[in-house]
Design a protein around this motif. Structure first.
Motif, PDB file in Angstrom:
ATOM      1  N   GLN A 196       0.824  -1.208   0.000  1.00  0.00           N
ATOM      2  CA  GLN A 196       0.000   0.000   0.000  1.00  0.00           C
ATOM      3  C   GLN A 196       0.857   1.256   0.000  1.00  0.00           C
ATOM      4  N   PRO A 197       1.047   1.875  -1.171  1.00  0.00           N
ATOM      5  CA  PRO A 197       1.715   3.179  -1.206  1.00  0.00           C
ATOM      6  C   PRO A 197       0.858   4.222  -0.500  1.00  0.00           C
ATOM      7  N   THR A 198       1.490   5.147   0.188  1.00  0.00           N
ATOM      8  CA  THR A 198       0.786   6.208   0.908  1.00  0.00           C
ATOM      9  C   THR A 198       1.408   7.556   0.559  1.00  0.00           C
ATOM     10  N   PRO A 199       0.811   8.646   1.028  1.00  0.00           N
ATOM     11  CA  PRO A 199       1.415   9.965   0.807  1.00  0.00           C
ATOM     12  C   PRO A 199       2.778  10.125   1.468  1.00  0.00           C
ATOM     13  N   ASP A 200       3.163   9.182   2.319  1.00  0.00           N
ATOM     14  CA  ASP A 200       4.473   9.253   2.973  1.00  0.00           C
ATOM     15  C   ASP A 200       5.577   8.585   2.163  1.00  0.00           C
ATOM     16  N   HIS A 201       5.219   7.951   1.044  1.00  0.00           N
ATOM     17  CA  HIS A 201       6.217   7.292   0.203  1.00  0.00           C
ATOM     18  C   HIS A 201       6.653   8.221  -0.934  1.00  0.00           C
TER      19      HIS A 201
END
Length: 244
Positions: A196-201
């Motif tokens: 799960q990519p997130t805005p933190d990646h």
């Protein structure tokens, strides 16, 4: 809910970074077919859930720009409306695709997969409702888009043998859960795990996540806890019904 959406500019950065790192970005069914044919390419299957309208207006152009293939899992019963399963904050995520817009996504080369009818956790539903969630949504997608639907995404990632058997009976080639770990070719195709990519990646961080998978105990703990968590959700669902 912040982790469920990546801003367009960051999506562009993430996909570009994966491409520059030597990965070929395709939809899930294509990725698995390439593996079956013995491909030695570095493959990443790119998937999106639900079917928000901004996937067409912002996501598809970025996919074209970066040369990315993808699979979009549509929540059939919510098309043309809003994400009702999210509660009162759903409008913050924007409206859902209409059927005509979903056809535009298909015509842009994106694989369309099934994400059930009303986005219920399928593994705790009674048999008749489970069948309606999976079979009705499958039939609508194939009839209205005039295309074979080969991939399924379990809402919230929840599945069980009963759910997987029903999906298999409709001749799906593959289905996805959450898993938060890398898929290996020996694993069953009806419970493909995802990262799960997130805005933190950042782009670089996502490349590292794809290279190593999610580290730590969380992925393994999630696997072990699935049966107990299913029982807890069944009890909560029954208790909620008794209160209404």
């Amino acid at each position: 809910m912040r982790d469920l959406a990546v801003p367009p500019e960051l999506l562009r950065e993430q996909l570009s970074a994966l491409g520059e790192a030597g990965y070929r970005l395709v939809g899930l069914t294509e990725a698995l077919e390439l593996l079956d044919r013995g491909s030695t390419e570095r493959l990443v299957a790119v998937t999106f859930d639900d079917g928000y309208r901004d996937f067409l207006t912002q996501g598809v152009p970025i996919l074209k720009e970066t040369g990315t293939g993808a699979t979009l899992y549509a929540s059939v019963g919510h098309l043309g409306g809003t994400a009702g399963w999210l509660g009162p904050w759903a409008p913050d995520f924007g409206p859902m695709l209409t059927w005509d817009e979903l056809a535009e996504v298909r015509d842009a080369g994106v694989e369309i997969g099934n994400h059930s009818m009303i986005h219920h956790p399928l593994d705790v539903l009674p048999p008749a409702q489970l069948r309606d969630e999976i079979v009705n949504s499958h039939q609508q997608l194939e009839q209205r888009l005039q295309t074979r639907v080969r991939s399924f995404a379990y809402p919230h990632g929840y599945n069980s043998r009963r759910v997987r058997d029903l999906v298999a009976s409709l001749d799906y080639d593959n289905a996805t859960e959450v898993g938060r770990r890398l898929h290996t070719p020996a694993e069953k195709r009806l419970a493909v795990p995802r990262l799960q990519p997130t805005p933190d990646h950042s782009g670089a961080a996502l490349v590292e996540l794809v290279r190593t998978g999610e580290t730590g105990l969380v992925p393994k703990v999630k696997q072990i806890a699935q049966p107990g968590w299913r029982v807890a959700r069944k009890v909560a669902r029954t208790f909620g019904k008794n209160l209404t």
